[in-house]
Design a protein around this motif. Structure first.
Motif, PDB file in Angstrom:
ATOM      1  N   ILE A 386      16.879   5.660  -0.116  1.00 25.38           N
ATOM      2  CA  ILE A 386      16.260   5.105  -1.321  1.00 25.38           C
ATOM      3  C   ILE A 386      15.548   6.237  -2.051  1.00 25.38           C
ATOM      4  O   ILE A 386      14.902   7.070  -1.439  1.00 25.38           O
ATOM      5  CB  ILE A 386      15.279   3.952  -1.001  1.00 25.38           C
ATOM      6  N   GLU A 387      15.746   6.257  -3.380  1.00 24.77           N
ATOM      7  CA  GLU A 387      15.071   7.272  -4.200  1.00 24.77           C
ATOM      8  C   GLU A 387      13.864   6.633  -4.871  1.00 24.77           C
ATOM      9  O   GLU A 387      13.989   5.612  -5.558  1.00 24.77           O
ATOM     10  CB  GLU A 387      16.046   7.858  -5.239  1.00 24.77           C
ATOM     11  N   LEU A 388      12.691   7.231  -4.674  1.00 23.49           N
ATOM     12  CA  LEU A 388      11.441   6.643  -5.138  1.00 23.49           C
ATOM     13  C   LEU A 388      10.977   7.310  -6.425  1.00 23.49           C
ATOM     14  O   LEU A 388      11.014   8.541  -6.548  1.00 23.49           O
ATOM     15  CB  LEU A 388      10.369   6.779  -4.051  1.00 23.49           C
ATOM     16  N   VAL A 389      10.563   6.465  -7.383  1.00 25.34           N
ATOM     17  CA  VAL A 389      10.185   6.956  -8.714  1.00 25.34           C
ATOM     18  C   VAL A 389       8.876   6.300  -9.155  1.00 25.34           C
ATOM     19  O   VAL A 389       8.457   5.278  -8.604  1.00 25.34           O
ATOM     20  CB  VAL A 389      11.297   6.629  -9.752  1.00 25.34           C
ATOM     21  N   GLN A 390       8.251   6.904 -10.157  1.00 28.17           N
ATOM     22  CA  GLN A 390       7.081   6.275 -10.775  1.00 28.17           C
ATOM     23  C   GLN A 390       7.586   5.030 -11.515  1.00 28.17           C
ATOM     24  O   GLN A 390       8.636   5.075 -12.150  1.00 28.17           O
ATOM     25  CB  GLN A 390       6.414   7.235 -11.781  1.00 28.17           C
ATOM     26  N   ARG A 391       6.841   3.962 -11.410  1.00 29.67           N
ATOM     27  CA  ARG A 391       7.220   2.669 -11.991  1.00 29.67           C
ATOM     28  C   ARG A 391       7.765   2.814 -13.421  1.00 29.67           C
ATOM     29  O   ARG A 391       7.160   3.523 -14.237  1.00 29.67           O
ATOM     30  CB  ARG A 391       5.976   1.786 -11.995  1.00 29.67           C
ATOM     31  N   ASP A 392       8.887   2.177 -13.696  1.00 32.50           N
ATOM     32  CA  ASP A 392       9.509   2.120 -15.026  1.00 32.50           C
ATOM     33  C   ASP A 392       9.947   3.476 -15.591  1.00 32.50           C
ATOM     34  O   ASP A 392      10.081   3.627 -16.802  1.00 32.50           O
ATOM     35  CB  ASP A 392       8.577   1.433 -16.050  1.00 32.50           C
ATOM     36  N   PRO A 396      10.239  11.469 -10.322  1.00 35.49           N
ATOM     37  CA  PRO A 396      10.159  11.402  -8.856  1.00 35.49           C
ATOM     38  C   PRO A 396       8.767  11.016  -8.358  1.00 35.49           C
ATOM     39  O   PRO A 396       7.765  11.358  -8.982  1.00 35.49           O
ATOM     40  CB  PRO A 396      10.505  12.826  -8.428  1.00 35.49           C
ATOM     41  N   HIS A 397       8.715  10.322  -7.227  1.00 40.07           N
ATOM     42  CA  HIS A 397       7.447   9.893  -6.631  1.00 40.07           C
ATOM     43  C   HIS A 397       7.386  10.377  -5.178  1.00 40.07           C
ATOM     44  O   HIS A 397       7.436   9.575  -4.238  1.00 40.07           O
ATOM     45  CB  HIS A 397       7.343   8.362  -6.705  1.00 40.07           C
ATOM     46  N   PRO A 398       7.265  11.708  -4.990  1.00 37.95           N
ATOM     47  CA  PRO A 398       7.259  12.235  -3.624  1.00 37.95           C
ATOM     48  C   PRO A 398       6.054  11.768  -2.804  1.00 37.95           C
ATOM     49  O   PRO A 398       6.156  11.629  -1.591  1.00 37.95           O
ATOM     50  CB  PRO A 398       7.228  13.761  -3.830  1.00 37.95           C
ATOM     51  N   GLU A 399       4.910  11.482  -3.468  1.00 37.14           N
ATOM     52  CA  GLU A 399       3.708  11.050  -2.729  1.00 37.14           C
ATOM     53  C   GLU A 399       3.976   9.729  -2.028  1.00 37.14           C
ATOM     54  O   GLU A 399       3.498   9.496  -0.914  1.00 37.14           O
ATOM     55  CB  GLU A 399       2.504  10.895  -3.680  1.00 37.14           C
ATOM     56  N   LEU A 400       4.739   8.855  -2.702  1.00 36.50           N
ATOM     57  CA  LEU A 400       5.047   7.552  -2.097  1.00 36.50           C
ATOM     58  C   LEU A 400       5.954   7.731  -0.878  1.00 36.50           C
ATOM     59  O   LEU A 400       5.754   7.089   0.161  1.00 36.50           O
ATOM     60  CB  LEU A 400       5.704   6.636  -3.142  1.00 36.50           C
ATOM     61  N   ALA A 401       6.944   8.609  -0.992  1.00 40.54           N
ATOM     62  CA  ALA A 401       7.834   8.869   0.149  1.00 40.54           C
ATOM     63  C   ALA A 401       7.022   9.356   1.341  1.00 40.54           C
ATOM     64  O   ALA A 401       7.197   8.905   2.479  1.00 40.54           O
ATOM     65  CB  ALA A 401       8.897   9.899  -0.232  1.00 40.54           C
ATOM     66  N   LYS A 402       6.086  10.258   1.065  1.00 42.04           N
ATOM     67  CA  LYS A 402       5.242  10.815   2.121  1.00 42.04           C
ATOM     68  C   LYS A 402       4.343   9.752   2.736  1.00 42.04           C
ATOM     69  O   LYS A 402       4.185   9.678   3.965  1.00 42.04           O
ATOM     70  CB  LYS A 402       4.387  11.945   1.512  1.00 42.04           C
ATOM     71  N   ALA A 403       3.781   8.906   1.890  1.00 43.49           N
ATOM     72  CA  ALA A 403       2.864   7.868   2.382  1.00 43.49           C
ATOM     73  C   ALA A 403       3.614   6.869   3.267  1.00 43.49           C
ATOM     74  O   ALA A 403       3.126   6.489   4.342  1.00 43.49           O
ATOM     75  CB  ALA A 403       2.208   7.148   1.201  1.00 43.49           C
ATOM     76  N   VAL A 404       4.799   6.457   2.842  1.00 44.82           N
ATOM     77  CA  VAL A 404       5.556   5.464   3.620  1.00 44.82           C
ATOM     78  C   VAL A 404       6.035   6.082   4.934  1.00 44.82           C
ATOM     79  O   VAL A 404       5.919   5.462   6.001  1.00 44.82           O
ATOM     80  CB  VAL A 404       6.736   4.895   2.802  1.00 44.82           C
ATOM     81  N   ALA A 405       6.526   7.326   4.879  1.00 48.05           N
ATOM     82  CA  ALA A 405       6.973   7.987   6.112  1.00 48.05           C
ATOM     83  C   ALA A 405       5.789   8.199   7.054  1.00 48.05           C
ATOM     84  O   ALA A 405       5.926   8.075   8.279  1.00 48.05           O
ATOM     85  CB  ALA A 405       7.644   9.322   5.789  1.00 48.05           C
ATOM     86  N   GLY A 406       4.608   8.490   6.491  1.00 54.28           N
ATOM     87  CA  GLY A 406       3.405   8.670   7.304  1.00 54.28           C
ATOM     88  C   GLY A 406       2.988   7.370   7.981  1.00 54.28           C
ATOM     89  O   GLY A 406       2.656   7.364   9.176  1.00 54.28           O
ATOM     90  N   VAL A 413       7.742   4.710  14.058  1.00 52.71           N
ATOM     91  CA  VAL A 413       9.073   4.668  13.429  1.00 52.71           C
ATOM     92  C   VAL A 413       9.290   6.033  12.773  1.00 52.71           C
ATOM     93  O   VAL A 413       8.476   6.472  11.953  1.00 52.71           O
ATOM     94  CB  VAL A 413       9.177   3.548  12.366  1.00 52.71           C
ATOM     95  N   LEU A 414      10.372   6.692  13.150  1.00 56.18           N
ATOM     96  CA  LEU A 414      10.687   8.001  12.564  1.00 56.18           C
ATOM     97  C   LEU A 414      11.624   7.821  11.384  1.00 56.18           C
ATOM     98  O   LEU A 414      12.747   7.336  11.547  1.00 56.18           O
ATOM     99  CB  LEU A 414      11.357   8.909  13.600  1.00 56.18           C
ATOM    100  N   VAL A 415      11.145   8.205  10.191  1.00 58.82           N
ATOM    101  CA  VAL A 415      12.016   8.185   9.015  1.00 58.82           C
ATOM    102  C   VAL A 415      11.870   9.526   8.311  1.00 58.82           C
ATOM    103  O   VAL A 415      10.768  10.078   8.224  1.00 58.82           O
ATOM    104  CB  VAL A 415      11.719   6.977   8.098  1.00 58.82           C
ATOM    105  N   LEU A 416      12.980  10.088   7.853  1.00 59.42           N
ATOM    106  CA  LEU A 416      12.984  11.435   7.278  1.00 59.42           C
ATOM    107  C   LEU A 416      12.919  11.376   5.759  1.00 59.42           C
ATOM    108  O   LEU A 416      13.561  10.535   5.124  1.00 59.42           O
ATOM    109  CB  LEU A 416      14.248  12.179   7.715  1.00 59.42           C
ATOM    110  N   VAL A 417      12.145  12.321   5.198  1.00 59.89           N
ATOM    111  CA  VAL A 417      12.032  12.476   3.745  1.00 59.89           C
ATOM    112  C   VAL A 417      12.982  13.591   3.333  1.00 59.89           C
ATOM    113  O   VAL A 417      13.116  14.591   4.034  1.00 59.89           O
ATOM    114  CB  VAL A 417      10.586  12.852   3.363  1.00 59.89           C
ATOM    115  N   THR A 418      13.669  13.436   2.201  1.00 59.56           N
ATOM    116  CA  THR A 418      14.569  14.491   1.752  1.00 59.56           C
ATOM    117  C   THR A 418      14.686  14.482   0.227  1.00 59.56           C
ATOM    118  O   THR A 418      13.911  13.819  -0.455  1.00 59.56           O
ATOM    119  CB  THR A 418      15.947  14.351   2.440  1.00 59.56           C
TER     120      THR A 418
END
Ligand code: PLP
Length: 454
Positions: A386-392, A396-406, A413-418
């Motif tokens: 899934i590619e995460l973006v700022q609403r509308d 890119p929303h890399p902070e959200l990817a990091k927060a969810v993976a954290g 649960v191990l999930v990789l960010v890329t």
């Protein structure tokens, strides 16, 4: 060692949180590591593993982590798969090494035969075995250059081909893969990719695969000249770049162009190969037949092994002694590969990859309906992202990817960010994961999104 600390198929298939993650034992090891290991080698999750199997990684504190990464698409047949372990153990007891370039052995030939049979196309093929994905890509370029007597190599935006000097030049992303490590190998040219999510948004309409291919082909014709191109090298689905599935028709148009111009078409299937996408190779989804295929990650169930497999008339261009390496096709690694290939063919893993993909897509589409920050859901089989973006927007929303993976890591649960923008969560579970564990992992991810987005 207590029975349930044995890895592989014997490991209890449940998520367990015994301590904070990383726990005290892992933290102790992490402190030792900081003094002993070069900091350039980073780890996604500092939980030290003592056993793994099915869909579980067990850490040094007894936590059991759900594995959605497979050691980056390597343990597709499951960690410590019994078919892999039995064959490798038997081989290690018989002999550990001769160097295939000194004294050959049958199992190397058997793996070559299997790869020649399994890779797309029923033409005559040959295989060379190597140690890593990067080494396979390097060798594909060497072979294509000798065969064509040309120099130029075309690669694509967002590509990842490895960390050696030539493959750094071929990889797109600067930090952390290239920054400061130049000068890089010459005669590498980067063409635009088909990236449906971003292409369509930029154009305000659907960009077809043929249109995206025409854009790349114009660049090749005008800026390099087809007659000087030895090889076009592309991942059929880009891995580290963010699991970018090109628009339908993009890959076939590039193959047609390569064939019409005497260019060697190389599919880098290091990440997409071996049942991962629900087909043995991702090239099959679009019916393309590459001239050369590079493989590694899923090939040997976790042991280091890689290959270039391709048309006999191309592979035969390199004379005796031109290819090889001390460890390429190591006896234990090829024995493991024979076990892994047996698993792919006999354990219905292609179907399993498809079924896993359906569960993931159902879960992330439900999440997307709640959270428009999930801008794009994409992938094939058990290779989804899934590619995460700022609403509308498509920012890119890399902070959200990091927060969810954290959040996922803290909850075992191990999930990789890329992705080029660090805003893609990728899901690559071993195909031996149970439906129950997979659903549970997505429950945790769902909490992670709820917590991060409020
Ligand atoms: C991982 C990867 C490589 C590099 O493989 P190594 O074994 O790490 O050298 C090359 N190409 C692709 C597509 C990959 O995903």
């Amino acid at each position: 060692m207590a029975h349930d600390e044995v890895g592989g198929a014997g490991l209890p298939q449940e998520r367990r949180i015994v301590t904070a993650i990383p726990g005290p034992r892992s933290q102790e090891l992490e402190a030792r590591r900081k003094r002993a290991v070069a900091p350039g080698v980073a780890s996604s999750m500092p939980a030290y593993v003592v056993a793994a199997g099915g869909g579980i990684l067990r850490d040094a504190d007894g936590n059991q982590i759900v594995d959605l990464g497979s050691g980056i698409a390597v343990t597709t047949v499951g960690n410590a798969n019994p078919r892999v372990v039995a064959r490798a153990q038997e081989q290690l007891a018989a002999f550990t090494h001769t160097c295939f370039m000194v004294n050959p052995y049958e199992s190397y030939v058997e793996v070559a035969e299997a790869l020649n049979r399994l890779t797309p196309g029923d033409h005559e093929k040959r295989t060379v075995l190597l140690n890593s994905g990067a080494e396979a890509v390097e060798n594909a370029v060497k072979i294509a250059r000798v065969h064509t007597r040309r120099n130029a190599v075309v690669v694509f935006d967002h590509a990842y081909h490895g960390r050696t000097n030539l493959t750094m030049a071929m990889t797109a992303k600067a930090a952390p893969y290239k920054k400061g490590f130049g000068p890089f190998a010459g005669e590498i040219y980067r063409a635009p990719l088909s990236y449906p999510f971003r292409d369509d948004a930029a154009a305000g309409t659907k960009v077809t695969g043929e249109e995206a291919a025409a854009r790349a082909i114009t660049l090749i014709d005008k800026q390099i000249g087809a007659d000087d191109v030895a090889a076009i090298v592309i991942e059929p689905i880009q891995g580290e770049g963010g699991f970018i599935v090109p628009a339908e028709g993009f890959l076939p148009a590039l193959v047609d162009y390569a064939r019409a111009n005497g260019i060697v078409f190389v599919a880098d299937e290091v990440q997409t190969g071996f049942a991962r996408t629900g087909a043995m190779f991702a090239s099959e989804h679009e019916g393309i037949v590459p001239d050369l295929v590079t493989t590694a990650k899923g090939l040997a169930g976790g042991l280091p092994l890689a290959a270039v497999t391709g048309r006999a008339e191309i592979m035969d261009s390199v004379g005796a002694g031109g290819l090889g390496g001390t460890y390429g096709g190591n006896p234990a690694a090829v024995a493991a590969a024979l076990g892994a290939i047996e698993a792919y063919e006999q354990d219905r893993l292609l179907e399993r990859a498809g079924a896993i993909g359906e569960i993931i897509v159902r879960r992330v589409e439900a999440l997307q309906a709640k959270h428009p920050e999930i801008g794009h859901v994409r992938g094939r089989g058990a290779m989804q992202a899934i590619e995460l973006v700022q609403r509308d927007t498509i920012d890119p929303h890399p902070e959200l990817a990091k927060a969810v993976a954290g959040h996922a890591a803290a909850n075992a649960v191990l999930v990789l960010v890329t992705g080029t923008y660090g805003n893609v969560l990728r899901f690559l579970p071993p195909l031996t994961i149970s439906d129950a564990l997979l659903e549970e992992a997505f429950d945790v991810l769902e909490e992670g999104f709820a917590q991060a987005l409020g």
